[in-house]
Design a protein around this motif. Structure first.
Motif, PDB file in Angstrom:
ATOM      1  N   ASN A   1       0.829  -1.204   0.000  1.00 15.54           N
ATOM      2  CA  ASN A   1       0.000   0.000   0.000  1.00 15.54           C
ATOM      3  C   ASN A   1       0.869   1.262   0.000  1.00 15.54           C
ATOM      4  O   ASN A   1       1.948   1.306   0.584  1.00 15.54           O
ATOM      5  CB  ASN A   1      -0.921   0.014   1.223  1.00 15.54           C
ATOM      6  CG  ASN A   1      -0.135   0.042   2.518  1.00 15.54           C
ATOM      7  OD1 ASN A   1       0.631  -0.860   2.803  1.00 15.54           O
ATOM      8  ND2 ASN A   1      -0.327   1.102   3.297  1.00 15.54           N
ATOM      9  N   VAL A   2       0.385   2.285  -0.677  1.00 10.14           N
ATOM     10  CA  VAL A   2       1.013   3.605  -0.736  1.00 10.14           C
ATOM     11  C   VAL A   2      -0.022   4.620  -0.274  1.00 10.14           C
ATOM     12  O   VAL A   2      -1.091   4.738  -0.881  1.00 10.14           O
ATOM     13  CB  VAL A   2       1.498   3.945  -2.162  1.00 10.14           C
ATOM     14  CG1 VAL A   2       2.074   5.354  -2.206  1.00 10.14           C
ATOM     15  CG2 VAL A   2       2.518   2.936  -2.633  1.00 10.14           C
ATOM     16  N   ASP A   3       0.283   5.340   0.798  1.00  7.82           N
ATOM     17  CA  ASP A   3      -0.654   6.312   1.368  1.00  7.82           C
ATOM     18  C   ASP A   3      -0.007   7.686   1.384  1.00  7.82           C
ATOM     19  O   ASP A   3       1.165   7.837   1.749  1.00  7.82           O
ATOM     20  CB  ASP A   3      -1.049   5.912   2.795  1.00  7.82           C
ATOM     21  CG  ASP A   3      -1.688   4.528   2.830  1.00  7.82           C
ATOM     22  OD1 ASP A   3      -2.611   4.293   2.052  1.00  7.82           O
ATOM     23  OD2 ASP A   3      -1.238   3.696   3.633  1.00  7.82           O
ATOM     24  N   HIS A   4      -0.784   8.700   1.005  1.00  6.63           N
ATOM     25  CA  HIS A   4      -0.290  10.078   0.966  1.00  6.63           C
ATOM     26  C   HIS A   4      -1.381  11.005   1.469  1.00  6.63           C
ATOM     27  O   HIS A   4      -2.554  10.866   1.107  1.00  6.63           O
ATOM     28  CB  HIS A   4       0.110  10.456  -0.463  1.00  6.63           C
ATOM     29  CG  HIS A   4       0.671  11.833  -0.586  1.00  6.63           C
ATOM     30  ND1 HIS A   4       1.858  12.202   0.013  1.00  6.63           N
ATOM     31  CD2 HIS A   4       0.201  12.930  -1.215  1.00  6.63           C
ATOM     32  CE1 HIS A   4       2.110  13.466  -0.259  1.00  6.63           C
ATOM     33  NE2 HIS A   4       1.111  13.936  -1.005  1.00  6.63           N
TER      34      HIS A   4
ATOM     35  N   GLY B   1       1.426   0.298  -4.633  1.00  7.30           N
ATOM     36  CA  GLY B   1       2.727   0.539  -5.246  1.00  7.30           C
ATOM     37  C   GLY B   1       3.412  -0.771  -5.576  1.00  7.30           C
ATOM     38  O   GLY B   1       3.329  -1.733  -4.800  1.00  7.30           O
TER      39      GLY B   1
ATOM     40  N   SER C   1      -5.501  -0.658  -1.535  1.00  7.00           N
ATOM     41  CA  SER C   1      -4.670  -1.849  -1.721  1.00  7.00           C
ATOM     42  C   SER C   1      -5.334  -3.122  -1.211  1.00  7.00           C
ATOM     43  O   SER C   1      -4.950  -4.222  -1.625  1.00  7.00           O
ATOM     44  CB  SER C   1      -3.322  -1.657  -1.014  1.00  7.00           C
ATOM     45  OG  SER C   1      -3.517  -1.396   0.374  1.00  7.00           O
TER      46      SER C   1
ATOM     47  N   MET D   1       1.717   2.981 -10.236  1.00  4.08           N
ATOM     48  CA  MET D   1       0.836   2.689  -9.112  1.00  4.08           C
ATOM     49  C   MET D   1      -0.592   2.444  -9.593  1.00  4.08           C
ATOM     50  O   MET D   1      -0.970   2.865 -10.692  1.00  4.08           O
ATOM     51  CB  MET D   1       0.829   3.851  -8.116  1.00  4.08           C
ATOM     52  CG  MET D   1       2.167   4.139  -7.476  1.00  4.08           C
ATOM     53  SD  MET D   1       2.032   5.487  -6.281  1.00  4.08           S
ATOM     54  CE  MET D   1       3.746   5.671  -5.816  1.00  4.08           C
TER      55      MET D   1
END
Length: 370
Positions: free
Chosen positions: A226-229, A244, A352, A347
């Motif tokens: 997982n990619v968190d922003h 990602g 995710s 991505m």
């Protein structure tokens, strides 16, 4: 349209023609100019941009003009010498520096003595005599490349100014800062930095295909997480949760670091970096038979006992070896495959944990399996 471009010259020919006939093509005009002026002309060609034309002055012509006006008082001779030196340096800049192509400067042009060697001999000699200090190569390189960029603003794209602009944008994301420094002649414009980043984002997937997948006898391991922003915002908007993906290649390969310089739109980036979404349907896949190949057996030492060996070594040896030291000791003398190469892949803009996102990730990575 630039005044000194081939297209502008062609339009002028069309205006001056009494019969209003169609003039030469751009390609034919360039061939005629090269045939007529030979080394005295420089034509800059770049994909998607107008071809630019500049004239070069030979050293003999510049020195002849100096001796013709040599007579006079001391002040006049001083200004004549300075003007002649400036013309000689400018002529060598036009002759030695490469023109803008369809590729941005590479990272190798920013390391070591490459920025210093980028300067023409007369320019670095002039700056080396003026600038003092023990480590003046960095100053000479930066000031020299700034002078080259100021001398040929539309014909040359110097590496240090591109690198500085990209680095400042990465750290501060400030259009005002880049525009101010570009006006002072210290880095490229904000528009040029944005063009670089769009091209870099557009060609990352293609470079991965060209540099890694075409090589044989390499192990490629994919990893997705997982990619968190911007997890917490005041209004709850602007957050990003996605998947990602990276690819680790062993042994490592030298990736193609060339970033193209062409006109790229947001739609082009989206089309090239998009991972197809496969919707998860349990009913259509519940009864499918899935077969997995056997896990390869590792020769030599039993892998499951390595952890136990390392735990025992913490109490038996001083200083205590870390995990990296242990692996070096176990594999000393063996055929080491070398350092792995990690490549970032596009991505997936989905949660995710979503099953469609997971299925899309597996489907995307499975397409790389021969």
């Amino acid at each position: 349209m630039t005044k000194n471009s081939i297209s502008n010259l062609r339009e002028k020919m069309k205006e001056l023609d009494i019969n209003k006939s169609e003039p030469y093509t751009n390609k034919h005009i360039k061939n005629k100019l090269r045939e007529r002026y030979e080394d005295n002309i420089c034509i800059s060609e770049c994909d998607g941009y107008n071809d630019l034309v500049t004239m070069r002055e030979k050293t003999s012509t510049i020195l002849r003009s100096y001796f013709q006006r040599k007579d006079g008082n001391d002040d006049f001779q001083k200004w004549a010498i300075i003007e002649t030196a400036a013309m000689l340096i400018k002529s060598e800049i036009k002759t030695c520096t490469s023109c803008v192509t369809d590729t941005n400067p590479s990272t190798t042009e920013l390391l070591g003595d490459a920025p210093y060697k980028f300067l023409p001999e007369s320019l670095w000699l002039f700056l080396d005599l003026i600038i003092v200090g023990d480590k003046n190569h960095t100053k000479v390189s930066s000031i020299g490349q700034a002078l080259i960029q100021a001398t040929r603003p539309r014909m040359v794209l110097v590496p240090l100014q591109v690198g500085l602009g990209v680095q400042l944008y990465h750290l501060f994301r400030s259009e005002f800062l880049l525009s101010t420094l570009a006006t002072m002649g210290f880095c490229v414009s904000y528009k040029e930095v944005k063009r670089f980043k769009k091209n870099a984002a557009s060609f990352v997937s293609q470079n991965f295909l060209d540099d890694i997948l075409d090589k044989n006898e390499r192990l490629i391991m994919f990893a997705g997480d997982n990619v968190d922003h911007n997890l917490v915002t005041l209004d709850g908007h602007g957050t990003f949760h996605g998947m990602g993906i990276i690819a680790a290649t062993t042994p490592g390969v030298k990736l193609n670091s060339e970033v193209k310089r062409c006109k790229v739109t947001d739609l082009d980036i989206l089309n090239k970096s998009r991972i197809p979404i496969v919707n998860y349907r349990p009913s259509s896949q519940a009864h499918k038979e899935i077969l997995f190949e056997d896990v390869p057996k590792f020769p030599g030492i039993i892998v499951k006992n390595i952890d136990v060996l390392w735990e025992l070594s913490l109490n038996l040896t001083k200083p205590t070896p870390n995990w990296q030291k242990l692996m070096h000791t176990l594999h000393s003398g063996s055929n080491y495959p070398g350092k792995s190469t990690v490549t970032f892949l596009p991505m997936i803009d989905m949660y995710s944990g979503d099953r469609s996102c997971i299925l899309s990730t597996f489907t995307f990575t499975s397409t790389f399996v021969p």
